[in-house]
Design an enzyme around this catalytic site. Structure first.
Site, mmCIF file in Angstrom:
data_model
loop_
_atom_site.group_PDB
_atom_site.id
_atom_site.type_symbol
_atom_site.label_atom_id
_atom_site.label_comp_id
_atom_site.label_asym_id
_atom_site.label_seq_id
_atom_site.Cartn_x
_atom_site.Cartn_y
_atom_site.Cartn_z
ATOM 1 N N TYR A 261 91.802 66.509 -72.133
ATOM 2 C CA TYR A 261 93.348 67.473 -72.137
ATOM 3 C C TYR A 261 94.282 67.399 -70.868
ATOM 4 C CZ TYR A 261 90.256 70.872 -74.370
ATOM 5 O OH TYR A 261 88.985 71.190 -75.134
ATOM 6 N N ASP B 148 86.290 80.356 -84.512
ATOM 7 C CA ASP B 148 87.271 81.332 -84.571
ATOM 8 C C ASP B 148 87.703 81.386 -85.831
ATOM 9 O OD1 ASP B 148 88.411 80.230 -82.331
ATOM 10 O OD2 ASP B 148 89.506 78.169 -82.895
ATOM 11 N N ARG C 264 84.258 78.542 -71.645
ATOM 12 C CA ARG C 264 84.692 76.215 -71.971
ATOM 13 C C ARG C 264 83.695 76.411 -70.796
ATOM 14 N NH1 ARG C 264 87.266 75.701 -75.964
ATOM 15 N NH2 ARG C 264 86.895 76.598 -77.980
ATOM 16 N N GLY D 264 94.398 75.533 -80.602
ATOM 17 C CA GLY D 264 93.960 76.881 -80.190
ATOM 18 C C GLY D 264 93.240 77.906 -80.698
#
Length: 348
Positions: free
Chosen positions: A118, A268, A181, A46
């Site tokens: 997903y 990230d 995305r 995440g």
């Protein structure tokens, strides 16, 4: 506190609050198609929770705010993220919706052979909204870190993001990683991704955007022209480095030479490194360098999350002159081997 209510716990002020979806990730036991992989190892994934974990490992007080199912996968996420030292007390548990999960192959995400499956539709995270989340807890940091993944999850998530990026007195510094995305937005049905992300970015104080996701614009100057509102704009240029716009000042720092183990988690980690240096009020050049160093830590381990270098080690590398910075080459284990990294700097 109820699963859907907004009762505030009035938490203490943290250095950073990160809000967003976290999912259980299943990593393959060997390379190959998903159809051929016999088993998977469980991990966490995440964008915002990754940033929270890296910042906490680097010594900052961090709170992750999200929404997970009242299930075993939700238990795992809360426990695993909390184990990094992240405050998870404001995470909401949803008894009616599951925790999202996804599976991926071992290949580089940039190649056609990479597969990701997903299972997040109708997840607990998609139910985040102004009415179901604790806005006081979300705004209880010096910095609020958000990303463009959240608004793609549902119309309610988009409404929450619009509330949090609205410019109003007294809000924390709002950091926004565009994280476009396209696959998420194709199925969203509540807005055109590029337009929504540009709208939200204009409400932030600090924006991270990859040159390859920046609305089809050509180069950092064009991105800044289209996005003049944020006080700080960071355009990531891959192997070309990163450029920061701060007022009228423009600072570019070249990327490091890295022996890549897995090309995951770098974006990230870069945001976490930049935010860490921002909290310490370091010069913009050093903020960019700390971003590159944190990204190098992620690139030299197999998973998304890596142990960051000790602060004095990173500070020493960030303070190198331009020539020494350009000679620096980092490989697996560099965050633990201070002498080895210094030797690389001295190599002609």
């Amino acid at each position: 506190m109820t699963a859907t209510g907004r009762t505030s716990t009035a938490p203490d002020v943290a250095d950073v609050v990160a809000l967003g979806e976290s999912m259980v990730t299943f990593l393959p036991s060997r390379p190959g198609r998903l159809a051929d992989v016999p088993s998977f190892e469980r991990a966490i994934g995440g964008a915002e929770s990754n940033v929270a974990c890296v910042l906490a490992a680097a010594g900052h007080s961090v709170r992750w705010v999200g929404r997970v199912g009242a299930d075993g996968f939700g238990d795992h996420l809360v426990e695993a993220i909390g184990a990094y030292g992240v405050d998870v007390s404001a995470v909401r548990r949803d008894p009616a919706r599951p925790t999202g999960v996804y599976f991926r192959t071992a290949g580089d995400r940039a190649t056609d052979a990479h597969e990701v499956a997903y299972y997040r539709a109708g997840s607990a995270a998609s139910a985040m909204s102004v009415d179901t989340m604790d806005l006081d807890a979300i705004r209880s940091g010096r910095v609020l870190h958000l990303s463009g993944i959240t608004p793609a999850l549902s119309a309610d998530c988009l409404g929450l993001m619009r509330e949090l990026t609205a410019r109003r007195p007294g809000r924390p510094l709002v950091s926004f990683d565009v994280n476009h995305r396209p696959g998420l937005w194709r199925d969203a049905g509540h807005g055109h991704g590029p337009e929504v992300l540009l709208e939200l970015a204009r409400g932030a104080d600090l924006v991270f955007v990859g040159e390859d996701e920046a609305w089809g614009l050509g180069g950092p100057d064009a991105v800044r022209a289209a996005l003049p509102e944020p006080d700080l704009l960071v355009v990531k240029q891959g192997a070309g480095g990163a450029t920061a716009f701060h007022g009228s000042d423009v600072t570019t720092v070249p990327a490091l030479t890295v022996d890549v183990v897995a090309a995951v988690g770098a974006g990230d980690a870069f945001a976490a490194g930049f935010l860490s240096a921002t909290l310490r009020e370091l010069p913009v050049r050093d903020r960019l360098r700390h971003g590159h160093l944190m990204a190098a830590a992620a690139l030299t381990v197999p998973g998304d999350l890596a142990t960051p270098p000790a602060r004095d080690h990173a500070d020493r590398l960030a303070a190198l002159d331009d020539t020494a910075w350009g000679r620096l080459r980092l490989g697996p284990g560099w965050t633990q081997d201070v002498r080895g990294a210094d030797e690389e700097v001295r190599t002609p």
